[in-house]
Design a protein around this motif. Structure first.
Motif, PDB file in Angstrom:
ATOM      1  N   ILE A  93       0.835  -1.196   0.000  1.00  0.00           N
ATOM      2  CA  ILE A  93       0.000   0.000   0.000  1.00  0.00           C
ATOM      3  C   ILE A  93       0.873   1.250   0.000  1.00  0.00           C
ATOM      4  O   ILE A  93       0.605   2.205  -0.746  1.00  0.00           O
ATOM      5  N   THR A  94       1.928   1.242   0.796  1.00  0.00           N
ATOM      6  CA  THR A  94       2.846   2.383   0.847  1.00  0.00           C
ATOM      7  C   THR A  94       3.503   2.604  -0.513  1.00  0.00           C
ATOM      8  O   THR A  94       3.583   3.739  -0.995  1.00  0.00           O
ATOM      9  N   GLN A  95       3.963   1.524  -1.145  1.00  0.00           N
ATOM     10  CA  GLN A  95       4.587   1.634  -2.466  1.00  0.00           C
ATOM     11  C   GLN A  95       3.604   2.160  -3.511  1.00  0.00           C
ATOM     12  O   GLN A  95       3.948   3.030  -4.322  1.00  0.00           O
ATOM     13  N   LEU A  96       2.380   1.632  -3.495  1.00  0.00           N
ATOM     14  CA  LEU A  96       1.374   2.084  -4.453  1.00  0.00           C
ATOM     15  C   LEU A  96       0.973   3.543  -4.211  1.00  0.00           C
ATOM     16  O   LEU A  96       0.721   4.282  -5.165  1.00  0.00           O
ATOM     17  N   THR A  97       0.922   3.936  -2.957  1.00  0.00           N
ATOM     18  CA  THR A  97       0.606   5.332  -2.638  1.00  0.00           C
ATOM     19  C   THR A  97       1.682   6.260  -3.175  1.00  0.00           C
ATOM     20  O   THR A  97       1.379   7.302  -3.770  1.00  0.00           O
ATOM     21  N   ASN A  98       2.942   5.875  -3.005  1.00  0.00           N
ATOM     22  CA  ASN A  98       4.041   6.668  -3.555  1.00  0.00           C
ATOM     23  C   ASN A  98       3.982   6.706  -5.077  1.00  0.00           C
ATOM     24  O   ASN A  98       4.214   7.742  -5.702  1.00  0.00           O
ATOM     25  N   GLN A  99       3.655   5.569  -5.685  1.00  0.00           N
ATOM     26  CA  GLN A  99       3.526   5.492  -7.143  1.00  0.00           C
ATOM     27  C   GLN A  99       2.377   6.387  -7.615  1.00  0.00           C
ATOM     28  O   GLN A  99       2.507   7.089  -8.628  1.00  0.00           O
ATOM     29  N   TYR A 100       1.276   6.392  -6.872  1.00  0.00           N
ATOM     30  CA  TYR A 100       0.131   7.229  -7.222  1.00  0.00           C
ATOM     31  C   TYR A 100       0.525   8.705  -7.166  1.00  0.00           C
ATOM     32  O   TYR A 100       0.199   9.473  -8.083  1.00  0.00           O
ATOM     33  N   LYS A 101       1.205   9.103  -6.095  1.00  0.00           N
ATOM     34  CA  LYS A 101       1.613  10.498  -5.951  1.00  0.00           C
ATOM     35  C   LYS A 101       2.550  10.908  -7.084  1.00  0.00           C
ATOM     36  O   LYS A 101       2.426  12.003  -7.633  1.00  0.00           O
ATOM     37  N   SER A 102       3.473  10.045  -7.433  1.00  0.00           N
ATOM     38  CA  SER A 102       4.414  10.319  -8.514  1.00  0.00           C
ATOM     39  C   SER A 102       3.686  10.461  -9.846  1.00  0.00           C
ATOM     40  O   SER A 102       3.936  11.399 -10.617  1.00  0.00           O
ATOM     41  N   LYS A 103       2.769   9.527 -10.124  1.00  0.00           N
ATOM     42  CA  LYS A 103       2.019   9.559 -11.375  1.00  0.00           C
ATOM     43  C   LYS A 103       1.107  10.785 -11.421  1.00  0.00           C
ATOM     44  O   LYS A 103       0.946  11.415 -12.470  1.00  0.00           O
ATOM     45  N   ASP A 104       0.528  11.156 -10.280  1.00  0.00           N
ATOM     46  CA  ASP A 104      -0.342  12.329 -10.217  1.00  0.00           C
ATOM     47  C   ASP A 104       0.447  13.611 -10.494  1.00  0.00           C
ATOM     48  O   ASP A 104      -0.020  14.494 -11.218  1.00  0.00           O
ATOM     49  N   LYS A 105       1.655  13.698  -9.953  1.00  0.00           N
ATOM     50  CA  LYS A 105       2.508  14.859 -10.217  1.00  0.00           C
ATOM     51  C   LYS A 105       2.912  14.892 -11.689  1.00  0.00           C
ATOM     52  O   LYS A 105       2.896  15.948 -12.320  1.00  0.00           O
ATOM     53  N   GLU A 106       3.237  13.735 -12.230  1.00  0.00           N
ATOM     54  CA  GLU A 106       3.596  13.634 -13.650  1.00  0.00           C
ATOM     55  C   GLU A 106       2.421  14.093 -14.525  1.00  0.00           C
ATOM     56  O   GLU A 106       2.608  14.830 -15.497  1.00  0.00           O
ATOM     57  N   PHE A 107       1.211  13.681 -14.165  1.00  0.00           N
ATOM     58  CA  PHE A 107       0.010  14.077 -14.904  1.00  0.00           C
ATOM     59  C   PHE A 107      -0.233  15.586 -14.783  1.00  0.00           C
ATOM     60  O   PHE A 107      -0.559  16.260 -15.754  1.00  0.00           O
ATOM     61  N   SER A 108      -0.042  16.105 -13.591  1.00  0.00           N
ATOM     62  CA  SER A 108      -0.214  17.541 -13.363  1.00  0.00           C
ATOM     63  C   SER A 108       0.786  18.341 -14.199  1.00  0.00           C
ATOM     64  O   SER A 108       0.421  19.349 -14.828  1.00  0.00           O
ATOM     65  N   ASP A 109       2.029  17.890 -14.224  1.00  0.00           N
ATOM     66  CA  ASP A 109       3.057  18.555 -15.043  1.00  0.00           C
ATOM     67  C   ASP A 109       2.699  18.474 -16.524  1.00  0.00           C
ATOM     68  O   ASP A 109       2.870  19.445 -17.269  1.00  0.00           O
ATOM     69  N   PHE A 110       2.194  17.330 -16.945  1.00  0.00           N
ATOM     70  CA  PHE A 110       1.768  17.137 -18.339  1.00  0.00           C
ATOM     71  C   PHE A 110       0.647  18.117 -18.686  1.00  0.00           C
ATOM     72  O   PHE A 110       0.658  18.744 -19.741  1.00  0.00           O
ATOM     73  N   GLN A 111      -0.315  18.259 -17.767  1.00  0.00           N
ATOM     74  CA  GLN A 111      -1.431  19.178 -17.993  1.00  0.00           C
ATOM     75  C   GLN A 111      -0.933  20.624 -18.117  1.00  0.00           C
ATOM     76  O   GLN A 111      -1.381  21.369 -18.983  1.00  0.00           O
ATOM     77  N   LYS A 112      -0.011  21.013 -17.243  1.00  0.00           N
ATOM     78  CA  LYS A 112       0.522  22.374 -17.291  1.00  0.00           C
ATOM     79  C   LYS A 112       1.318  22.610 -18.573  1.00  0.00           C
ATOM     80  O   LYS A 112       1.198  23.653 -19.197  1.00  0.00           O
ATOM     81  N   GLN A 113       2.120  21.640 -18.940  1.00  0.00           N
ATOM     82  CA  GLN A 113       2.964  21.771 -20.124  1.00  0.00           C
ATOM     83  C   GLN A 113       2.137  21.955 -21.389  1.00  0.00           C
ATOM     84  O   GLN A 113       2.489  22.727 -22.268  1.00  0.00           O
ATOM     85  N   HIS A 114       1.018  21.238 -21.477  1.00  0.00           N
ATOM     86  CA  HIS A 114       0.207  21.270 -22.693  1.00  0.00           C
ATOM     87  C   HIS A 114      -1.071  22.106 -22.527  1.00  0.00           C
ATOM     88  O   HIS A 114      -1.958  22.053 -23.389  1.00  0.00           O
ATOM     89  N   HIS A 115      -1.165  22.831 -21.405  1.00  0.00           N
ATOM     90  CA  HIS A 115      -2.316  23.711 -21.149  1.00  0.00           C
ATOM     91  C   HIS A 115      -3.634  22.942 -21.257  1.00  0.00           C
ATOM     92  O   HIS A 115      -4.556  23.332 -21.976  1.00  0.00           O
ATOM     93  N   ILE A 116      -3.711  21.853 -20.505  1.00  0.00           N
ATOM     94  CA  ILE A 116      -4.897  20.988 -20.528  1.00  0.00           C
ATOM     95  C   ILE A 116      -5.672  21.207 -19.254  1.00  0.00           C
ATOM     96  O   ILE A 116      -5.106  21.242 -18.160  1.00  0.00           O
ATOM     97  N   ARG A 117      -6.977  21.342 -19.389  1.00  0.00           N
ATOM     98  CA  ARG A 117      -7.872  21.402 -18.243  1.00  0.00           C
ATOM     99  C   ARG A 117      -8.875  20.270 -18.396  1.00  0.00           C
ATOM    100  O   ARG A 117      -9.438  20.077 -19.476  1.00  0.00           O
ATOM    101  N   ILE A 118      -9.094  19.544 -17.324  1.00  0.00           N
ATOM    102  CA  ILE A 118     -10.050  18.444 -17.348  1.00  0.00           C
ATOM    103  C   ILE A 118     -11.423  19.010 -17.008  1.00  0.00           C
ATOM    104  O   ILE A 118     -11.600  19.620 -15.960  1.00  0.00           O
ATOM    105  N   ALA A 119     -12.362  18.834 -17.923  1.00  0.00           N
ATOM    106  CA  ALA A 119     -13.730  19.328 -17.695  1.00  0.00           C
ATOM    107  C   ALA A 119     -14.450  18.431 -16.710  1.00  0.00           C
ATOM    108  O   ALA A 119     -14.401  17.204 -16.825  1.00  0.00           O
ATOM    109  N   SER A 120     -15.121  19.031 -15.747  1.00  0.00           N
ATOM    110  CA  SER A 120     -15.880  18.216 -14.797  1.00  0.00           C
ATOM    111  C   SER A 120     -17.247  17.908 -15.403  1.00  0.00           C
ATOM    112  O   SER A 120     -17.845  18.709 -16.088  1.00  0.00           O
TER     113      SER A 120
END
Length: 121
Positions: A93-120
């Motif tokens: 669980i600890t490893q997956l949580t760290n992996q989730y945080k890393s992937k979430d940051k990577e996704f956030s950086d990707f969104q900023k880089q390409h000016h992407i907003r996720i529509a709710s």
């Protein structure tokens, strides 16, 4: 000949490719979160069984399901295995949580880089 200023750079993804990549990130995050939830349920079950079995005498008979086969053991044999499994689940669980945080940051950086907003929805 066409001018080079009218062309996009070769490594810039188009809108459809960005959508696909964003969906992949989102799918990976959902899969990791789902696995974390599943493992947290298993951890709760292990903790409940350990709490129940701890005060019992070590010679007491108990049953354990191993790969679909119910086997007879004693509390002395089962309790250490349960604790080992619980620790392994907790570590995962600890490893997956760290992996989730890393992937979430990577996704956030990707969104900023390409000016992407996720529509709710």
């Amino acid at each position: 000949m066409s001018s080079s200023s009218a062309k996009k750079p070769a490594n810039t993804p188009n809108e459809q490719e960005l959508r696909v990549l964003a969906n992949q990130f989102s799918g990976e995050l959902k899969a990791i979160a789902s696995k974390i939830g599943e493992l947290e349920l298993q951890l709760d079950e292990h903790n409940l069984v350990i709490k129940t079995m701890t005060p019992m005498p070590e010679e007491r008979k108990c049953f354990r399901l191993i790969n679909g086969v119910l086997v007879e053991r004693t509390v002395k044999e089962v309790l250490p295995a349960l604790k080992t499994n619980r620790d392994g689940i907790s570590s995962t669980i600890t490893q997956l949580t760290n992996q989730y945080k890393s992937k979430d940051k990577e996704f956030s950086d990707f969104q900023k880089q390409h000016h992407i907003r996720i529509a709710s929805a």
